[in-house]
Scaffold this motif. Structure first.
Motif, PDB file in Angstrom:
ATOM      1  N   SER A 130       0.805  -1.220   0.000  1.00 52.75           N
ATOM      2  CA  SER A 130       0.000   0.000   0.000  1.00 52.75           C
ATOM      3  C   SER A 130       0.836   1.267   0.000  1.00 52.75           C
ATOM      4  O   SER A 130       0.460   2.264  -0.634  1.00 52.75           O
ATOM      5  N   GLN A 158      -6.798 -10.490  -3.456  1.00 51.95           N
ATOM      6  CA  GLN A 158      -7.120  -9.176  -4.045  1.00 51.95           C
ATOM      7  C   GLN A 158      -5.878  -8.380  -4.472  1.00 51.95           C
ATOM      8  O   GLN A 158      -5.966  -7.182  -4.733  1.00 51.95           O
ATOM      9  N   ARG A 162      -6.250  -5.072  -7.005  1.00 52.12           N
ATOM     10  CA  ARG A 162      -5.700  -3.794  -6.515  1.00 52.12           C
ATOM     11  C   ARG A 162      -4.688  -3.223  -7.504  1.00 52.12           C
ATOM     12  O   ARG A 162      -4.673  -2.018  -7.778  1.00 52.12           O
ATOM     13  N   ASP A 165      -6.617  -1.869 -10.592  1.00 49.80           N
ATOM     14  CA  ASP A 165      -7.292  -0.597 -10.319  1.00 49.80           C
ATOM     15  C   ASP A 165      -6.304   0.561 -10.286  1.00 49.80           C
ATOM     16  O   ASP A 165      -6.560   1.624 -10.870  1.00 49.80           O
TER      17      ASP A 165
END
Length: 570
Positions: A130, A158, A162, A165
């Motif tokens: 992240s 996911q 991620r 996106d």
């Protein structure tokens, strides 16, 4: 002294990688972890402290003292397990965009969660994803690339979604507000991905409002990188290996690329489409794939160049003709489209063609001149392409004449009838003055075409004009109508003459005496006398001539002087 065994050799390989951080401990190892071909001698209590999965394996084992654990199914293989083991031992190692996805999957597999132990490997990898990896387009693409070997676990966690996106959002932003040079740098980043991952990114970009040109730029870059060997250093010899595994993979890839193309027909440059169609033909792609490319080329054919058409026509080494059927279908489709547009706008396509049709006709004639030198080009294929272009789209047929002359020169063994067939697609009356002069002296042309060129200039002299410009469209149409009526008249007169010959033949058979022969002779003389005026109108040139019967005696021609004859046929 014990002899070395294969097991000891494999252990020594693992020891070289783990010795510095495992054997620095004073406590001897008590478990061997096998990951594929690699074996790691480790300590149970160090692994159990971080991995709930290994703890359960030891507790649930039927052996009183478990000494060997097989973790060959761990994501990432031996290299990733080694880093996970280092984490258990508290040894520092580097997390990068290249290994973070694999470490995250391995941590999930080993159940190294924060719930089991604070600040565990799952939390560390999530923080890196992240805060670092997914903070840039390049980082997200690299992580996504590494996930291709970690499916389906990376999808379940996911990580893949991620990355998609983040990549879609940042690619759309770069396309609209480029911050680096060159502006399409992001398309190069996407080109390292698998085609399925690229498809998901393009779908996400489209859902976010990306324009067709933006999507097409990514597809073009991806194609040029993934199929670049199809456009360089190729020869016809490669056709022998068309069914090799590599060619099958390339065929599937190309068909997938075509399926990703946005629906807007003008989203791709025509030269790219032509290169793609040649690759599809070479790889023997599906008919639906080739038809889609042909339709896209047809829709923007007004932008085509001779080189683009030649790309479709020649083998990769340029030594022979490759495919002419695709070119024929593309030109035919474009002509039909122009006809439909003319009907829709209320015009007459036969009378007046659009500007783009004139441009395409000129390109097609130049293209014919390029392929005319090849011996494998038959007359039917040459005329088949030349006749696709409507007559009205060629105001001047000099380019077509040049192509025909090149064809005749490259095929010197054609007889008179075959040369006439080659020339049948050309109207000699629509040649420029300079081209008619050249044609009248061209020994390669059939006699009929030479006579047409001579007669047209002679007719212009008789009518008192000597302009060297080509007649406009209206004058050309009037000329063609006059030619048609004259041909019909000539055919009627020829029919009457044939009937007369048959009649005389019958009389000779039935009457053998000299008196009857004299009567027949008188009949012949009478018949010819009565038809002399009619036969005098018979034009010696069957096609392309101009009717002079309507020229008045005292208008346009000086009857006090003998007829001028500028040209002669030697």
């Amino acid at each position: 002294m014990a002899m070395p065994t294969p097991l000891n050799n494999r252990l020594s390989m693992a020891m070289e990688r783990t010795g510095q951080w495992v054997f620095s401990q004073e406590i001897p190892t008590d478990v061997v972890v096998a990951v594929g071909e690699a074996n790691f001698s480790l300590h149970k209590f160090m692994l159990v402290a971080k991995s709930n999965f290994i703890r359960k394996l030891i507790l649930e084992s039927e052996e009183a003292d478990l000494t060997r654990i097989n973790l060959s199914e761990i994501p990432g293989g031996p290299e990733i397990f080694e880093k996970a083991a280092k984490f258990c031992y508290g040894v520092n190692f580097e997390i990068t965009v290249h290994n973070v996805a694999a470490l995250r999957c391995a941590a999930e597999y080993l159940e190294m969660t924060d719930k089991y132990c604070d600040n565990n490997l799952v939390g560390r990898t999530e923080d890196f994803l992240s805060q670092v990896a997914l903070s840039s387009l390049s980082g997200a693409v690299v992580v996504l690339k590494s996930c291709e070997d970690l499916l389906p676990l990376a999808q379940d966690l996911q990580i893949v979604q991620r990355c998609i996106d983040v990549t879609a959002v940042k690619a759309c932003y770069e396309a609209n507000f480029p911050c680096r040079s060159p502006p399409n740098w992001w398309t190069e980043e996407l080109s390292i991905l698998d085609i399925e991952m690229l498809a998901r990114i393009l779908t996400a970009m489209k859902n976010r409002g990306a324009k067709a040109l933006t999507l097409s730029s990514a597809i073009i870059t991806y194609t040029e990188r993934s199929l670049r060997d199809l456009v360089r250093d190729h020869s016809g010899k490669l056709l022998d290996s068309i069914d090799s595994q590599l060619r099958i993979q390339q065929r599937d890839l190309l068909q997938s690329i075509v399926s990703l193309m946005p629906s807007e027909k003008a989203a791709f440059p025509i030269n790219f489409l032509c290169c793609l169609l040649r690759s599809a033909i070479f790889l023997r792609a599906s008919n639906s794939c080739k038809n889609e490319l042909e339709k896209r080329i047809t829709s923007i054919l007004e932008h085509v160049t001779v080189d683009d058409l030649l790309v479709l026509s020649f083998t990769y080494d340029g030594e022979g003709l490759f495919d002419l059927e695709s070119v024929r279908r593309i030109i035919s489709g474009f002509v039909e489209k122009e006809k439909s547009m003319a009907v829709f706008s209320g015009g007459d396509f036969r009378e007046a063609c659009s500007t783009v049709m004139h441009r395409v006709a000129k390109t097609v004639d130049a293209y014919l001149g390029e392929i005319a030198t090849y011996s494998e080009l038959s007359i039917s294929k040459f005329n088949g392409i030349a006749n696709l272009v409507p007559k009205g789209s060629r105001k001047v047929e000099d380019d077509l004449y040049r192509a025909i002359d090149i064809y005749l020169k490259a095929h010197p063994n054609l007889d008179e009838i075959e040369r006439e067939k080659v020339c049948s697609s050309m109207d000699p009356l629509k040649l420029s003055y300079e081209a008619r002069i050249h044609a009248s002296q061209n020994k390669r042309l059939p006699v009929q075409i030479v006579l047409h060129a001579l007669y047209y200039d002679q007719l212009k002299l008789r009518s008192g004009t000597d302009d060297r410009s080509t007649p406009d469209a209206a004058a050309t149409r009037n000329q063609l109508q006059a030619d048609v009526s004259l041909i019909k008249e000539n055919e009627a007169l020829r029919s009457e003459l044939m009937k007369m010959k048959l009649y005389i033949t019958d009389i000779k058979k039935n009457q053998g005496t000299s008196s009857s022969n004299n009567k027949v002779g008188q009949r012949k003389q009478t018949f010819f006398s009565s038809m002399s005026k009619t036969l005098g109108k018979l034009n010696p040139f069957k096609h392309g001539s101009k009717d002079t019967s309507n020229i008045e005696d005292n208008v346009g021609v000086d009857i006090t002087k003998p007829r001028r004859r500028r040209f002669s046929i030697s």
